[in-house]
Enzyme design. Structure first.
Site, PDB file in Angstrom:
ATOM      1  NE  ARG A 236      45.667  -4.709 -24.127  1.00 24.95           N
ATOM      2  CZ  ARG A 236      44.466  -4.567 -24.701  1.00 24.95           C
ATOM      3  NH1 ARG A 236      43.422  -4.183 -23.986  1.00 24.95           N
ATOM      4  NH2 ARG A 236      44.308  -4.834 -25.989  1.00 24.95           N
ATOM      5  CD  GLU A 265      43.497  -9.458 -19.149  1.00 30.03           C
ATOM      6  OE1 GLU A 265      43.010  -9.902 -20.198  1.00 30.03           O
ATOM      7  OE2 GLU A 265      43.483  -8.258 -18.854  1.00 30.03           O
ATOM      8  CG  HIS A 283      40.155  -8.054 -21.509  1.00 26.68           C
ATOM      9  ND1 HIS A 283      41.526  -8.081 -21.648  1.00 26.68           N
ATOM     10  CD2 HIS A 283      39.720  -7.051 -22.317  1.00 26.68           C
ATOM     11  CE1 HIS A 283      41.891  -7.140 -22.515  1.00 26.68           C
ATOM     12  NE2 HIS A 283      40.809  -6.507 -22.931  1.00 26.68           N
TER      13      HIS A 283
HETATM   14  C1  DGY Z   1      40.882  -4.109 -27.213  1.00 23.40           C
HETATM   15  O1  DGY Z   1      40.228  -3.975 -28.256  1.00 23.40           O
HETATM   16  O2  DGY Z   1      42.061  -3.779 -27.135  1.00 23.40           O
HETATM   17  C2  DGY Z   1      40.159  -4.640 -26.027  1.00 23.40           C
HETATM   18  O3  DGY Z   1      40.981  -4.894 -24.979  1.00 23.40           O
HETATM   19  C3  DGY Z   1      39.328  -5.853 -26.395  1.00 23.40           C
HETATM   20  O4  DGY Z   1      38.317  -5.448 -27.230  1.00 23.40           O
END
Ligand code: DGY
Length: 319
Positions: A236, A265, A283
């Site tokens: 993240r 984002e 992402h």
């Molecule tokens: C998650 O699963 O947290 C990813 O960022 C997207 O698949």
């Protein structure tokens, strides 16, 4: 019983829910659901299949009338107020495991791309600049014998470590608890965050976003990085101080960054887009057909289990 699916996801989830006689709320669209529509539909739902683009905050949770389960279509669940959900007795689930390999693969791809300047080289050629082989054309760095610092040795961090071993990287990791089996398999060592930052040639972030991990890599911590370090982030964006990382990249204080996640984002800081030493991806860590189908199936099964009075498969707030 009614299940709200907030946005289009692989058919397998819809088919499973329908087969189990659940009514699906809302014509499933490809766009993020608006806050008002989410509230309106969520109030009628017994279960919600949410995405990381939906903000399931305290206000929304408190307005829920009959919801028993929120199944997030992601391993991360920082978009959901878990405390509010638990207080209301709502089970929250995520999709761990099924996306480990795809995310680890993409992390390695980013490592190779940043160190071997793959995107930059391709752009160079497409721009018509390739006039012939040259001994010093687009030289990169090798992975062999470099130190990889894995921040967060959960399933994805460990899968990255296992892959990294075959490139000859030496592995250190930072994690709350030691991971002995991982250490044995990868000949890796647990170190403090400061040691990891000071000694790694490449750092790769694999932590969930929470109050404790937000801005963990603050300006001060980033300044500990070695000159010419590489930052890889597929977790993240908010885990690091993005503004400061940008300054370090712009001044060539660090070598490069491979980023799949960002602050705010989908609005990407335009300064990141200008730098040749930054790889930016939209992402897509878990974006394979196999993984997205598996995520959809797991999320649907979590809903079915809870609404049928069985145990959820992958709860995050329920023993
Ligand atoms: C998650 O699963 O947290 C990813 O960022 C997207 O698949």
């Amino acid at each position: 019983m009614k299940v709200l699916i907030t946005r289009r996801i692989p058919e397998v989830a819809i088919n499973l829910l329908k087969k189990n006689k659940f009514e699906i709320l809302q014509p499933i669209s490809d766009k993020p659901i608006s806050k008002n529509r989410l509230k309106l539909l969520a109030e009628q739902a017994d279960g919600i299949l949410s995405l990381l683009t939906d903000r399931i905050d305290k206000e929304l949770i408190n307005s829920l009338q009959r919801c028993k389960v929120i199944a997030n279509f992601a391993v991360g669940y920082n978009n959901i107020d878990i405390i509010a959900a638990s207080e209301k007795g709502i089970i929250v689930t995520n999709t761990p495991g099924v996306l480990t390999d795809s995310t680890a693969d993409l992390t390695i791809a980013l490592m190779l791309n940043t160190t071997r300047r793959i995107s930059e080289s391709e752009k160079f050629l497409r721009d018509g600049k390739f006039t012939g082989w040259k001994p010093d054309l687009l030289l990169g760095r090798e992975l062999k014998n470099k130190i990889l610092g894995i921040i967060g040795a959960g399933a994805i961090g460990q899968a990255v470590g296992e892959r990294a071993l075959s490139f000859g990287l030496k592995i250190i990791y930072y994690n709350r608890s030691p991971k002995r089996e991982f250490e044995r398999k990868t000949r890796s060592k647990k170190v403090s965050l400061n040691t990891l930052l000071k000694t790694s040639d490449i750092i790769s972030i694999h932590l969930p976003l929470s109050d404790e991990t937000k801005n963990l890599l603050s300006k001060e911590k980033l300044e500990l990085l070695k000159r010419d370090a590489v930052i890889i982030n597929t977790s993240r964006g908010e885990i690091l101080d993005e503004q400061h990382m940008i300054k370090m990249l712009e001044s060539n204080r660090i070598y490069s960054a491979g980023l799949d996640v960002f602050h705010n984002e989908p609005d990407i800081n335009p300064r990141l887009l200008k730098m040749r030493n930054v790889i930016v991806l939209p992402h897509v860590g878990s974006a394979t057909v196999e993984t997205r189908n598996a995520m959809a199936e797991l999320a649907a099964k979590n809903i079915i289990n809870v609404l049928k009075g069985r145990k959820p498969l992958t709860p995050v707030n329920h023993e």
